[in-house]
Design an enzyme around this catalytic site. Structure first.
Site, mmCIF file in Angstrom:
data_model
loop_
_atom_site.group_PDB
_atom_site.id
_atom_site.type_symbol
_atom_site.label_atom_id
_atom_site.label_comp_id
_atom_site.label_asym_id
_atom_site.label_seq_id
_atom_site.Cartn_x
_atom_site.Cartn_y
_atom_site.Cartn_z
ATOM 1 C CG ASN A 9 -1.930 1.070 1.237
ATOM 2 O OD1 ASN A 9 -1.928 1.935 0.351
ATOM 3 N ND2 ASN A 9 -2.813 1.044 2.214
ATOM 4 N NE ARG A 90 -6.375 0.582 -0.044
ATOM 5 C CZ ARG A 90 -6.846 0.824 1.156
ATOM 6 N NH1 ARG A 90 -6.064 0.675 2.197
ATOM 7 N NH2 ARG A 90 -8.080 1.191 1.324
ATOM 8 C CG HIS A 179 -13.326 1.688 3.125
ATOM 9 N ND1 HIS A 179 -14.141 2.489 3.874
ATOM 10 C CD2 HIS A 179 -12.061 2.048 3.425
ATOM 11 C CE1 HIS A 179 -13.410 3.328 4.597
ATOM 12 N NE2 HIS A 179 -12.132 3.075 4.333
ATOM 13 C CG HIS A 210 -14.094 -0.300 6.669
ATOM 14 N ND1 HIS A 210 -13.179 -1.283 6.348
ATOM 15 C CD2 HIS A 210 -13.355 0.781 7.007
ATOM 16 C CE1 HIS A 210 -11.950 -0.809 6.488
ATOM 17 N NE2 HIS A 210 -12.040 0.458 6.891
ATOM 18 N N GLY A 212 -13.481 3.038 10.529
ATOM 19 C CA GLY A 212 -12.120 3.383 10.943
ATOM 20 C C GLY A 212 -12.022 4.895 10.945
ATOM 21 C CG ASN A 213 -8.602 7.808 11.525
ATOM 22 O OD1 ASN A 213 -9.253 8.562 12.243
ATOM 23 N ND2 ASN A 213 -7.353 7.481 11.756
ATOM 24 N N GLY A 214 -11.366 6.592 8.296
ATOM 25 C CA GLY A 214 -12.318 6.714 7.195
ATOM 26 C C GLY A 214 -13.382 5.663 7.453
ATOM 27 N NE ARG A 243 -11.651 11.078 4.785
ATOM 28 C CZ ARG A 243 -11.470 9.840 4.361
ATOM 29 N NH1 ARG A 243 -12.445 9.187 3.766
ATOM 30 N NH2 ARG A 243 -10.312 9.238 4.525
ATOM 31 C CG ASP A 285 -8.032 8.256 18.219
ATOM 32 O OD1 ASP A 285 -8.894 7.570 18.804
ATOM 33 O OD2 ASP A 285 -6.937 7.807 17.836
ATOM 34 C CB ILE A 334 -14.584 2.650 15.155
ATOM 35 C CG1 ILE A 334 -13.637 3.862 15.232
ATOM 36 C CG2 ILE A 334 -15.851 2.874 15.952
ATOM 37 C CD1 ILE A 334 -14.160 5.129 14.562
ATOM 38 C CD GLU A 336 -11.262 -5.176 13.116
ATOM 39 O OE1 GLU A 336 -10.232 -5.427 13.764
ATOM 40 O OE2 GLU A 336 -11.258 -4.982 11.888
ATOM 41 C CD GLU A 384 -8.654 -2.391 3.892
ATOM 42 O OE1 GLU A 384 -8.173 -2.104 5.007
ATOM 43 O OE2 GLU A 384 -9.138 -1.552 3.126
HETATM 44 P P1 ADP Z 1 -7.796 3.736 9.254
HETATM 45 O O1 ADP Z 1 -7.280 2.405 8.744
HETATM 46 O O2 ADP Z 1 -8.983 4.256 8.508
HETATM 47 O O3 ADP Z 1 -6.744 4.771 9.506
HETATM 48 P P2 ADP Z 1 -8.477 2.208 11.633
HETATM 49 O O4 ADP Z 1 -9.308 1.130 11.019
HETATM 50 O O5 ADP Z 1 -7.145 1.856 12.144
HETATM 51 O O6 ADP Z 1 -8.405 3.484 10.695
HETATM 52 O O7 ADP Z 1 -9.336 2.859 12.844
HETATM 53 C C1 ADP Z 1 -8.900 3.974 13.551
HETATM 54 C C2 ADP Z 1 -10.003 4.395 14.502
HETATM 55 O O8 ADP Z 1 -10.296 3.301 15.381
HETATM 56 C C3 ADP Z 1 -9.639 5.593 15.385
HETATM 57 O O9 ADP Z 1 -10.699 6.526 15.396
HETATM 58 C C4 ADP Z 1 -9.511 4.955 16.764
HETATM 59 O O10 ADP Z 1 -9.922 5.836 17.763
HETATM 60 C C5 ADP Z 1 -10.492 3.820 16.675
HETATM 61 N N1 ADP Z 1 -10.240 2.810 17.715
HETATM 62 C C6 ADP Z 1 -9.223 1.943 17.813
HETATM 63 N N2 ADP Z 1 -9.330 1.224 18.951
HETATM 64 C C7 ADP Z 1 -10.442 1.668 19.590
HETATM 65 C C8 ADP Z 1 -11.116 1.348 20.812
HETATM 66 N N3 ADP Z 1 -10.643 0.410 21.621
HETATM 67 N N4 ADP Z 1 -12.236 2.020 21.138
HETATM 68 C C9 ADP Z 1 -12.709 2.968 20.330
HETATM 69 N N5 ADP Z 1 -12.148 3.322 19.163
HETATM 70 C C10 ADP Z 1 -11.034 2.683 18.804
#
Ligand code: ADP
Length: 399
Positions: A9, A90, A179, A210, A212-214, A243, A285, A334, A336, A384
């Site tokens: 990636n 990717r 994604h 899905h 995550g941050n995104g 975003r 975050d 988030i 998971e 992924e």
């Molecule tokens: P990306 O791959 O899009 O950068 P990730 O899938 O790694 O993102 O997810 C990042 C997000 O997951 C962040 O907002 C982080 O706060 C959140 N996160 C990770 N662990 C936890 C947790 N235990 N509780 C709540 N949020 C979490």
């Protein structure tokens, strides 16, 4: 016979890599080069239970790739470069040209390049990564795995925007969705789980979150993407870390005029200064936002509510699109890890017959619905890189 496959990636200043042994799916090496092109770069690598970190100047992606391969040879993690059987990359945008991953040749490269106008900050750097591996491993098969490909199954009624056809014809202005690699991986996993339990899995109706941050949600039927929340760009849909997600589009010309912004500044506002960060005034975050909620911070609470509302609304609308639901899945950082988010989202969906087993949710079990729930609810880790390695194996026709 087992094969060694790279999943790559490449970002503008980073290069993430995993080396997997396939088809047994074991992870041999993983790591990242960061701050490529800056004075002091970072190289992190994990292998055989060890973690190493080096600070060094990494002038280019080509340097990173050569450095990585030398490292693997020196540490005897591979005996020769011939041991690398394939490289999967990717690639952000496949436009309407790719509804599946593709074996890389000059024609595929030139299409990826042509599609750069749709993903100017991603496709060109993805190409740099591909070229660097082609140079270092000229005899090794390479595969492009597109983040958009899985969503090419959307029907016109879902991918078109109600705008003049001219824009679609001139610029390919439509919903693409992103994604896709993660959504496809989850769709396959759910199917495997159902089959493993001896249940019919062909016509499953799945909604994958899905988060995550995104963040994006995908409605999947018969293994195909029916609808998804990201759009022409990954800004659309849910509220995310920084975003905005969907907002009234007239806000854009209004802000351009009132704040006298350039297009780039407006794009930064929407992509980097909005979402959880803007409303909480704390952080993009979610962990920070949740901690602030525990301290009674009102803005953090509001940000959390807005975040959850939009997820629940999207799931509800996708139950309509799918005309029912068999499995609701939570995945990514988030999805998971946050029992709180899962609980708040499903609580809003109680009226549609979805309900949680709170203990299973807290413990992060695979199935977290309770016995009254009309659909199964699952937590599934996305992967992924594994999907990239699987597609690379398939396209290089390794068994
Ligand atoms: P990306 O791959 O899009 O950068 P990730 O899938 O790694 O993102 O997810 C990042 C997000 O997951 C962040 O907002 C982080 O706060 C959140 N996160 C990770 N662990 C936890 C947790 N235990 N509780 C709540 N949020 C979490």
């Amino acid at each position: 016979m087992s094969k060694k496959i790279f999943a790559i990636n490449a970002g503008s200043s980073s290069l993430k890599f995993q080396l997997l042994s396939m088809p047994d799916e074991s992870l041999l090496v993983k790591g990242i080069f960061e701050k490529i092109g800056l004075k002091e770069g970072i190289f992190k690598i994990e292998f055989e239970g060890q973690k190493e970190k080096e600070l060094l100047a990494i002038p280019s992606h080509q340097f990173a790739v050569d450095y990585l391969l030398n490292f693997l040879l020196e540490r005897k993690l591979i005996a020769s470069l011939d041991e690398i059987d394939g490289v999967g990359h990717r690639v952000a945008h496949g436009g309407e040209s790719f509804d599946d991953s593709a074996l890389i040749d000059e024609q595929v490269l030139s299409i990826i390049e042509k599609l750069s106008f749709l993903a100017p900050s991603h496709n060109p750097v993805n190409l740099v990564g591909i070229r660097a591996f082609q140079k270092a491993l000229p005899e090794t098969g390479q595969v492009a795995v597109f983040d958009t490909a899985f969503h090419q199954s959307l029907s016109e009624a879902y991918y078109l925007y109600p705008l003049s056809w001219d824009y679609y014809h001139k610029y390919g202005l439509r919903k693409y969705g992103f994604h896709g690699t993660s959504h496809k991986y989850i769709a396959q996993k759910v199917k495997e789980i159902w089959e493993g339990q001896g249940e019919a899995a062909e016509h499953l109706k799945i909604i994958n979150c899905h988060l995550g941050n995104g963040a994006s949600i995908c409605a999947i039927k018969n293994g195909q993407s029916v609808n998804t929340s990201m759009g022409f760009t990954p800004l659309a849909g849910l509220m995310m870390g920084s975003r905005s997600g969907d907002i009234d589009p007239m806000i854009l010309p209004f802000l351009l005029e009132q704040e006298n912004l350039s297009a780039q500044q407006l794009s930064d506002v929407l992509n980097k200064e909005s979402g959880l960060l803007a409303i909480s005034q704390l952080s993009n975050d979610l962990r920070d936002v949740l901690e602030a909620c525990d301290r009674g911070d009102e803005k953090a609470h509001l940000a959390l509510n807005m975040f959850v509302n939009r997820i629940a609304q999207t799931i509800a609308s996708y139950i309509t699109d799918l005309d029912g639901l068999d499995a609701l899945v939570f995945t990514a950082g988030i999805g998971e890890n946050s029992a709180v988010i899962r609980s708040l989202v499903v609580q809003k969906l109680n009226c549609l017959g979805l309900s949680l087993n709170q203990a299973a949710n807290e413990q992060g079990q695979l199935f977290i619905q309770n016995s009254q729930s009309q659909a199964k609810i699952l937590i599934l880790p996305t992967n992924e890189e594994l999907m990239i390695a699987q597609d690379t194996m398939r396209l290089l026709e390794f068994k």
